[in-house]
Scaffold this active site. Structure first.
Site, short mmCIF file in Angstrom:
data_model
loop_
_atom_site.label_atom_id
_atom_site.label_comp_id
_atom_site.label_asym_id
_atom_site.label_seq_id
_atom_site.Cartn_x
_atom_site.Cartn_y
_atom_site.Cartn_z
N GLU A 34 52.16 81.34 49.05
CA GLU A 34 51.51 79.94 49.46
C GLU A 34 52.18 78.97 48.82
O GLU A 34 52.92 78.53 47.82
CB GLU A 34 50.21 79.90 48.49
CG GLU A 34 49.15 81.16 49.38
CD GLU A 34 48.02 81.23 48.38
OE1 GLU A 34 47.02 80.57 48.88
OE2 GLU A 34 48.02 82.25 47.61
N CYS A 82 53.85 71.48 46.39
CA CYS A 82 53.93 72.46 45.22
C CYS A 82 54.46 73.61 45.79
O CYS A 82 53.68 74.41 46.62
CB CYS A 82 52.52 72.57 44.50
SG CYS A 82 52.13 73.86 43.33
N CYS A 103 52.72 87.11 39.87
CA CYS A 103 53.24 86.50 38.66
C CYS A 103 52.88 87.48 37.43
O CYS A 103 51.82 88.29 37.56
CB CYS A 103 52.36 85.35 38.44
SG CYS A 103 52.89 84.48 36.79
N CYS A 118 47.89 84.97 32.88
CA CYS A 118 46.94 83.89 32.29
C CYS A 118 45.49 84.19 32.84
O CYS A 118 45.41 84.45 33.91
CB CYS A 118 47.15 82.51 32.61
SG CYS A 118 49.11 82.20 31.89
N CYS A 143 43.76 82.22 35.64
CA CYS A 143 44.63 82.07 36.87
C CYS A 143 44.59 82.89 38.08
O CYS A 143 44.49 84.15 37.62
CB CYS A 143 46.20 81.75 36.59
SG CYS A 143 47.13 81.47 37.85
N CYS A 178 45.01 73.74 41.42
CA CYS A 178 45.89 74.62 40.44
C CYS A 178 45.28 75.80 40.14
O CYS A 178 44.10 75.90 39.84
CB CYS A 178 46.17 73.88 39.28
SG CYS A 178 46.95 72.02 39.20
#
Ligand code: SAH
Length: 342
Positions: free
Chosen positions: A91, A104, A111, A115, A118, A332
Site C-alpha cells: 500500500e 507515503c 513488517c 508494534c 500498528c 498512520c
C-alpha cells in the site's frame, strides 16, 4: 530483472553488455522516470528498435499493477493497493498539501517490528521491497494522478532500516538528476529506532530528514507497545539521535502517538521534556488511529492539546498532526492488506 532496480551506472554496464553504446543507458533511464515512466518499450522513441527488443527480452519495466485505489472526498488523499510481480500486495498513500504533493511509501511487504498499536505488522514480515519496487509506488501514483510528487515519506508499511541497502538504493534513484531528481531535503525516513541504521544513515544521507517513532517517555511504557525497545533501549536510541543532530545539523522529528491513559498524561509530557532537553528536535503528536485488534484507544482532544502546550512551554517545538485519509483507512498505522494475494 526489474530495470528500475538499477542505478544509472548499473544500467550503463548492462547496456554495454548488450553491445550498445553507453549514452543509450541515459536515454533508457530517463524514459523509466518521465511522467510516471513508460508502460511499453515502444514508447522509448529515441531508442533504436533493436535495443528495445533486446531489453524486452532480458528485463522488465517493473510497473506496479494498481489493484485498487480509494479516494477521499474530503481531502484528495488516495490510498493505493499495488500488486508486485510475485503477487504480493503493498500500500501507498498520496496526499495533497498546500506546499505540494506528498506520498507515503512502503519499504517492506509486512513488517517484523511488532508494534502493538500498528496494523501493518500484524501478520509479520513477508519480504523486503527492492529499490525499484519502492520507487515504482511513486511512479504509479504520478501516472494515476497526472501530477508531480515533490515530497516523499518512507512511513508506509515496513521498517526502512530493516531493509537498509534497498532503502539506500531507492534514495539514490529518487535523487538522480536523470530520474525523479528529488531534493534529498524533501525526503523523510521514519524508523522505529534501529540504532545501527540511524548511525549509518547519518553518515550516508545527512541531508535526508530523519523521523523517530518514539511514542513513549520511558522504556517501561515503550516496551509495552514497541518490542524494539528491548533491543535498543531509549538511552541508546536518544544518544544516537543526539549524535545525528550534531553530525548533520538537522532537526530530528520524534513521532509520538498519543494513546489514551498509556502515554498521554501530564507526567508523560514532563518526562519527555527531560529526555529531549537540549536536542535539536521537533515532536509530532499523532492522536492514535484506532486499529480494532489493538485494544488501545485514541487520546482525548483536550489531552493532546495540553500535551502539546506543555512541550511548547518548555521550549520543545511540538505540533499535532493533521490526519489525512482517516476515513479510507489510509492514516498512520492503518495500512493493512485486507485482501492478501498469497
Ligand atoms: N517502521 C517505521 C515506519 C512505518 S510506521 C516506523 O516505525 O517509524 C509510520 C508511523 O506510524 C510510525 O510512527 C508508527 O509508529 C505510526 N503508527 C503506527 N500505527 C499507528 C496508529 N495506529 N496510529 C497512529 N500512528 C501509528
Amino acid at each position: 530483472m526489474n530495470l528500475k532496480d538499477l542505478q544509472l551506472a548499473e544500467l550503463e554496464n548492462f547496456i554495454k553488455e548488450l553491445g550498445q553504446p553507453k549514452f543509450r543507458a541515459k536515454q533508457v533511464f530517463q524514459w523509466l522516470y518521465k511522467d510516471g515512466g513508460v508502460t511499453e518499450w515502444d514508447q522509448m522513441t529515441n531508442v533504436p528498435k533493436a535495443l528495445r527488443e533486446k531489453l524486452a527480452e532480458e528485463a522488465d519495466l517493473g510497473i506496479l499493477k494498481m489493484l485498487q485505489v480509494q479516494k477521499s472526498k474530503l481531502d484528495g488523499t488516495r490510498k493505493y493497493l499495488f500488486e508486485l510481480q510475485d503477487g504480493n500486495a503493498i500500500e501507498s498513500v498520496f496526499m495533497k498539501y498546500k506546499y505540494g504533493n506528498s506520498i507515503c511509501v512502503s519499504s517492506q511487504a509486512g513488517c517484523r517490528m511488532g508494534c502493538k498499536f500498528c496494523a501493518s505488522g500484524m501478520d509479520g514480515l513477508v519480504r523486503d521491497l527492492t529499490p525499484g519496487e519502492i520507487i515504482g509506488q511513486i511512479l504509479a501514483a504520478e501516472k494515476d494522478t497526472g501530477e508531480r510528487i515533490n515530497h516523499v515519506v518512507v512511513m508506509g508499511t515496513g521498517e526502512p532500516f530493516d531493509n537498509y541497502d534497498n532503502l539506500a538504493g531507492f534514495l539514490r534513484l529518487l535523487h538522480d538528476p536523470n530520474g525523479l531528481n528529488l531534493s534529498l531535503r524533501n525526503i523523510t525516513v521514519s524508523t522505529c529506532g534501529l540504532v545501527p541504521g540511524i548511525q549509518k544513515f547519518a553518515e550516508d544521507f545527512p541531508q535526508v530528514n530523519l523521523a523517530i517513532s518514539l511514542h513513549a517517555p520511558n522504556d517501561e511504557i515503550r516496551c509495552r507497545t514497541m518490542p524494539v525497545s528491548k533491543a535498543y533501549p531509549m538511552p541508546e536510541l536518544l544518544s544516537a539521535c543526539r549524535e545525528y543532530a550534531e553530525k548533520t545539523g538537522r532537526r530530528v522529528t520524534f513521532e509520538y502517538t498519543l494513546i489514551k491513559g498509556v502515554n498521554d498524561q501530564k507526567e508523560h509530557a514532563e518526562e519527555l521534556v527531560q529526555r529531549l532537553r537540549g536536542m535539536l528536535c521537533h515532536v509530532n503528536l499523532i492522536p492514535l488511529n484506532t486499529v480494532k485488534e489493538s485494544g488501545f484507544d485514541t487520546t482525548a482532544k483536550k489531552d493532546a492539546q495540553a500535551f502539546q502546550a506543555l512541550l511548547e512551554s518548555k521550549g520543545i517545538p511540538a505540533t499535532i498532526r493533521r490526519e489525512l485519509g482517516d476515513e479510507i483507512d489510509g492514516a498512520c498505522g492503518q495500512l493493512r492488506l485486507t485482501n492478501r494475494r498469497k
